[in-house]
Each structure stands twice: as structure tokens, then as C-alpha cells.
Motif scaffolding. Structure first.
Motif, mmCIF file in Angstrom:
data_model
loop_
_atom_site.group_PDB
_atom_site.id
_atom_site.type_symbol
_atom_site.label_atom_id
_atom_site.label_comp_id
_atom_site.label_asym_id
_atom_site.label_seq_id
_atom_site.Cartn_x
_atom_site.Cartn_y
_atom_site.Cartn_z
ATOM 1 N N LEU A 44 -14.078 -36.347 44.361
ATOM 2 C CA LEU A 44 -14.695 -36.129 42.949
ATOM 3 C C LEU A 44 -15.485 -34.720 43.201
ATOM 4 O O LEU A 44 -15.693 -34.182 42.335
ATOM 5 C CB LEU A 44 -15.384 -37.033 42.676
ATOM 6 N N ALA A 45 -16.150 -34.812 44.410
ATOM 7 C CA ALA A 45 -17.099 -33.714 44.548
ATOM 8 C C ALA A 45 -16.289 -32.339 44.773
ATOM 9 O O ALA A 45 -17.046 -31.192 44.059
ATOM 10 C CB ALA A 45 -17.903 -33.910 45.798
ATOM 11 N N CYS A 49 -15.036 -30.281 37.684
ATOM 12 C CA CYS A 49 -15.488 -29.174 37.095
ATOM 13 C C CYS A 49 -16.788 -29.317 36.117
ATOM 14 O O CYS A 49 -16.853 -30.459 36.046
ATOM 15 C CB CYS A 49 -14.441 -28.137 36.535
ATOM 16 N N GLN A 50 -16.984 -28.444 35.436
ATOM 17 C CA GLN A 50 -18.116 -28.565 34.525
ATOM 18 C C GLN A 50 -17.847 -29.683 33.238
ATOM 19 O O GLN A 50 -18.566 -30.146 32.482
ATOM 20 C CB GLN A 50 -18.613 -27.184 33.716
ATOM 21 N N TRP A 57 -6.420 -29.978 37.177
ATOM 22 C CA TRP A 57 -7.217 -28.864 37.816
ATOM 23 C C TRP A 57 -7.366 -29.287 39.315
ATOM 24 O O TRP A 57 -7.363 -28.471 40.350
ATOM 25 C CB TRP A 57 -8.346 -28.848 37.185
ATOM 26 N N ALA A 58 -7.608 -30.545 39.668
ATOM 27 C CA ALA A 58 -7.728 -31.183 40.852
ATOM 28 C C ALA A 58 -6.598 -30.809 41.747
ATOM 29 O O ALA A 58 -6.749 -30.508 42.972
ATOM 30 C CB ALA A 58 -8.224 -32.510 40.799
#
Length: 95
Positions: A44-45, A49-50, A57-58
Motif C-alpha cells: 500500500l505504501a 497514489c493521490q 496502477w499498482a
């Protein structure tokens, strides 16, 4: 005592996203997927993203980092790069 590590797959990232939306705790998600909670916190870190955690995306970010790690060794070390090119030219196999 050796441990076997496995990368998080695209399907697992989708499941993480679904469980997060449902309000499950990180510890609970980790248990359901068979990972340590630190692995999920790291995921998660690294890959949020924002807009929060997006599995598409990950996955793209993870592939990008993996590709960079493989390609960078020859790009950063010019003598090694030259050595590999010379050996390939005389017929050595790429392995």
C-alpha cells in the motif's frame, strides 16, 4: 530455515482493493491472502497514489520497478556492458 517469497499478482491486488473498499482491516486482508501484514503495508505504501490504492496502477508500478532493476546493471557498469557485447559478438550465448 529458508522462506519462499512470492510477488503479489494482479488478481491479488484486485482482491486487496475490493477488501479495502469493504472496510476490512489490513491484518484481515493479509490473513485472507496468506501474506504477512507488513507485506500488505509495504504494498500500500509503494503503490498508492493521490487517489488511494488502485490495483491497475499498482501492477504497472511493480512491473516498472522490476524492469528497471533488471536493465540497470549493464547500463550502470560500462566495462561490464562492453565485456558482454564483446562476448556476444564472438558467439557466446546470452546466458
Amino acid at each position: 530455515m529458508s522462506k519462499c517469497y512470492a510477488h503479489i499478482t494482479s488478481q491479488q491486488r484486485l482482491k486487496i482493493h475490493q477488501l479495502l473498499i469493504q472496510g476490512c482491516a489490513i491484518q484481515e486482508i493479509a490473513q485472507k491472502l496468506g501474506y504477512h501484514r507488513a507485506t500488505l503495508y509495504r504494498e500500500l505504501a509503494r503503490n498508492s497514489c493521490q487517489y488511494g490504492y488502485r490495483p491497475d496502477w499498482a501492477s504497472q508500478q511493480a512491473l516498472s520497478r522490476r524492469h528497471y532493476c533488471r536493465a540497470s546493471k549493464l547500463h550502470k557498469n560500462q566495462p561490464l556492458n562492453q565485456f558482454v557485447i564483446e562476448k556476444l559478438q564472438i558467439g557466446w550465448p546470452p546466458e
